[in-house]
Enzyme design. Sequence first.
Site, PDB file in Angstrom:
ATOM      1  N   GLU A  47      74.471  34.135 131.584  1.00  0.00           N
ATOM      2  CA  GLU A  47      73.070  34.090 132.025  1.00  0.00           C
ATOM      3  C   GLU A  47      72.651  32.665 132.381  1.00  0.00           C
ATOM      4  O   GLU A  47      71.911  32.453 133.338  1.00  0.00           O
ATOM      5  CB  GLU A  47      72.136  34.669 130.951  1.00  0.00           C
ATOM      6  CG  GLU A  47      72.245  36.176 130.809  1.00  0.00           C
ATOM      7  CD  GLU A  47      71.904  36.934 132.096  1.00  0.00           C
ATOM      8  OE1 GLU A  47      71.181  36.389 132.946  1.00  0.00           O
ATOM      9  OE2 GLU A  47      72.391  38.057 132.269  1.00  0.00           O
ATOM     10  N   TYR A 130      63.429  34.258 129.583  1.00  0.00           N
ATOM     11  CA  TYR A 130      64.389  35.069 130.343  1.00  0.00           C
ATOM     12  C   TYR A 130      65.707  35.194 129.581  1.00  0.00           C
ATOM     13  O   TYR A 130      66.228  36.295 129.365  1.00  0.00           O
ATOM     14  CB  TYR A 130      64.635  34.470 131.748  1.00  0.00           C
ATOM     15  CG  TYR A 130      65.798  35.166 132.405  1.00  0.00           C
ATOM     16  CD1 TYR A 130      65.619  36.421 132.977  1.00  0.00           C
ATOM     17  CD2 TYR A 130      67.078  34.622 132.375  1.00  0.00           C
ATOM     18  CE1 TYR A 130      66.687  37.111 133.518  1.00  0.00           C
ATOM     19  CE2 TYR A 130      68.151  35.308 132.913  1.00  0.00           C
ATOM     20  CZ  TYR A 130      67.951  36.549 133.480  1.00  0.00           C
ATOM     21  OH  TYR A 130      69.012  37.235 133.998  1.00  0.00           O
ATOM     22  N   ASP A 148      63.313  37.335 135.655  1.00  0.00           N
ATOM     23  CA  ASP A 148      63.578  36.156 136.493  1.00  0.00           C
ATOM     24  C   ASP A 148      62.990  36.428 137.885  1.00  0.00           C
ATOM     25  O   ASP A 148      62.298  37.430 138.092  1.00  0.00           O
ATOM     26  CB  ASP A 148      65.078  35.842 136.532  1.00  0.00           C
ATOM     27  CG  ASP A 148      65.878  36.932 137.229  1.00  0.00           C
ATOM     28  OD1 ASP A 148      65.287  37.974 137.594  1.00  0.00           O
ATOM     29  OD2 ASP A 148      67.087  36.752 137.425  1.00  0.00           O
TER      30      ASP A 148
END
Length: 372
Positions: A47, A130, A148
């Site tokens: 991520e 996020y 996002d």
Amino acid sequence: MKEITIPTIEKIKIDEFQKDLVSWFLEEQRELPWRENKDPYRVWVSEIMLQQTRVDTVIPYFNRFVEWFPTLEDFANADEEKILKAWEGLGYYSRVRNLHNAVQEVKTSYNGVVPDNPEEISKLKGVGPYTAGAILSIAYGKPEPAVDGNVMRVLSRILMIYEDIAKPKTRKTFEAAVRKLIDHEHTSAFNQALMELGAMICTPGKPACLLCPVQSHCLAFEAGVQSELPVKIQKKKTRDVPIVAAVLTNEKGEFLIHKRASEGLLANLWEYPNFENHSSLLHKREFFESRFQEMYGVKPEITESLVRIEHVFSHLVWKVDTYNGVVKEAISEETLREQQLKWVSEAEMEELAFPVSHQKMMKAYKEKECIE
Ligand code: SF4
């Protein structure tokens, strides 16, 4: 805290929406290395990498990263030079430093286990809403939003939300939307499906609505306004920074490199000697030679022009005129030490991390791509 209401949610048949979205994802998802298992460390690394570049670019970086540091513990114990090398070319180096710092915190304070709740995970360095949501939902199955830019684009269309997604507070509206819509049985697939839809179908510009698994739920499609969304008001322009740089060698064929400061842009990365040039009086190569002499006490000989490189950061653009040349006199040991300079062989240089712009200089040097 006041609850955010999104009136258009009432128009969505949530159960059907979840079913259409999740089943599409389970059938159509791309095979990606970080989807092989739900190890929170791997999800976390992927991520952070995906926040800065495209999936295709991330794949080889991710594979090498988990080969070098297969477990959270291996990464926590790695030295900084090696972690920067693993990140070389990805940009935003503060992110890998924060990741390293946070992983060390997990090792010492959480017995090596990534926390599975929003309160603790959000305290880790570099873990914003996020990343926290992505790890909690994908690795631990928690019904947390992971919002996002992609997800905001998709949901602004599905729910016809006209808030400016460039404003940080708008994220809260979309987090509230995900909390209402998320499939509690399939949190991981649901959040990943929104991301995948944004990457593959509901793309910026012209979305591929005819292929969309949730077209029948999409309010923007129904109203024919999908290309108006999301609303994103452009930030002010970036600033240009003119730079003159040189790949310099000595008589032994070694290269002169400089270590950047430990704080600020591209901290602790290596680079070729370079100076910001706001002088309009001197030719660039003369400017470089005289500035180099002023800083390091000897005058290099610039031999040829190599390449002009532009590198865009979020707030500025480097415009780098690059030369090559030689340094025939010896730079004193004291100057080398104080100015963080080093002579290195080509093999030694390959072990060190350089920003992308400086990697391009070396590439041009090797190809001798003269532009004058
Ligand atoms: S129908 Fe079109 S605009 Fe709506 S979610 Fe699907 S791709 Fe995006």
